[in-house]
Write a protein that holds these residues in place. Structure first.
Motif, PDB file in Angstrom:
ATOM      1  N   GLU A 149       2.950   1.594  -3.497  1.00 36.75           N
ATOM      2  CA  GLU A 149       1.136   2.133  -4.384  1.00 36.75           C
ATOM      3  C   GLU A 149       1.494   3.436  -4.558  1.00 36.75           C
ATOM      4  O   GLU A 149       1.279   4.419  -5.492  1.00 36.75           O
ATOM      5  N   LYS A 150       0.964   3.657  -3.026  1.00 34.64           N
ATOM      6  CA  LYS A 150       0.685   5.735  -2.203  1.00 34.64           C
ATOM      7  C   LYS A 150       2.137   6.063  -2.950  1.00 34.64           C
ATOM      8  O   LYS A 150       1.709   7.790  -3.221  1.00 34.64           O
ATOM      9  N   ASP A 151       3.055   6.306  -3.269  1.00 34.45           N
ATOM     10  CA  ASP A 151       4.277   6.809  -3.052  1.00 34.45           C
ATOM     11  C   ASP A 151       4.634   6.865  -4.233  1.00 34.45           C
ATOM     12  O   ASP A 151       5.410   7.338  -4.634  1.00 34.45           O
ATOM     13  N   LYS A 177       0.942  -1.669  -0.236  1.00 38.59           N
ATOM     14  CA  LYS A 177      -0.259  -0.186  -0.030  1.00 38.59           C
ATOM     15  C   LYS A 177       0.637   1.159  -0.331  1.00 38.59           C
ATOM     16  O   LYS A 177       0.569   1.910  -1.087  1.00 38.59           O
ATOM     17  N   LYS A 178       2.318   1.479   0.644  1.00 37.93           N
ATOM     18  CA  LYS A 178       2.591   2.642   0.899  1.00 37.93           C
ATOM     19  C   LYS A 178       3.333   2.939  -0.409  1.00 37.93           C
ATOM     20  O   LYS A 178       3.417   3.546  -0.620  1.00 37.93           O
TER      21      LYS A 178
END
Length: 167
Positions: A66-68, A63-64
């Motif tokens: 994909e977010k960053d 998730k991190k």
């Protein structure tokens, strides 16, 4: 006259020298098997918690990432992707290792329980002067047995007494 007495003894008084036990009942009711099962379940619960926490960690990393991803330079994207792939591989390797360990542990516990039961059956057979004790299982290896030949209940009671007193 002695022939009549011998015939009476052979026909009426002689003890059955063959008996059988129901293996599924013994496994189900043997306290040693119950305790081994509980110990195994405790271990698998612990292993599952470890796997769950590692899975959560990997999912959070994904998730991190994909977010960053949009704000990362290309070089950092590649390094982060490699790190993420490495974590996923480690998780899969760990899951496989735990699965193998669980199978080995289950086999070892099962062998130990069977060895305890077999040792008790030998002792029981000798002390009760049986020539043969058969094991009935779910496959139906004994199609018919005269009433009174099933010694499962006595064996379970004695096995549990030995197990409880032997601790």
């Amino acid at each position: 006259m002695s022939l009549i007495i011998l015939c009476i003894y052979m026909f009426f008084l002689q003890k059955d020298e063959i008996a059988y036990v129901d293996s599924s009942k013994i496994i189900a009711e043997f306290k040693g098997a119950e305790e081994a099962k509980k110990a195994f379940e405790q271990k698998t619960k612990s292993w599952k918690l470890n796997i769950d926490s590692l899975t959560t960690e990997v999912q959070n990393s994904i998730k991190k990432y994909e977010k960053d991803l949009a704000t990362m330079p290309v070089k950092e994207q590649q390094l982060s992707k490699q790190l993420l792939d490495s974590k996923q591989k480690q998780l899969l390797d760990y899951q496989n290792a735990i699965r193998q360990k669980a199978q080995q542990e289950d086999g070892k516990l099962s062998q130990n329980v069977v060895a305890q039961i077999n040792a008790y059956l030998v002792k029981y057979g000798k002390s009760h002067q049986y020539k043969l004790i058969l094991i009935a299982n779910q496959s139906g290896t004994i199609a018919y047995a005269r009433e009174g030949l099933d010694i499962t209940k006595d064996v379970i009671e004695g096995l549990n007494n030995d197990y409880t007193n032997g601790r």
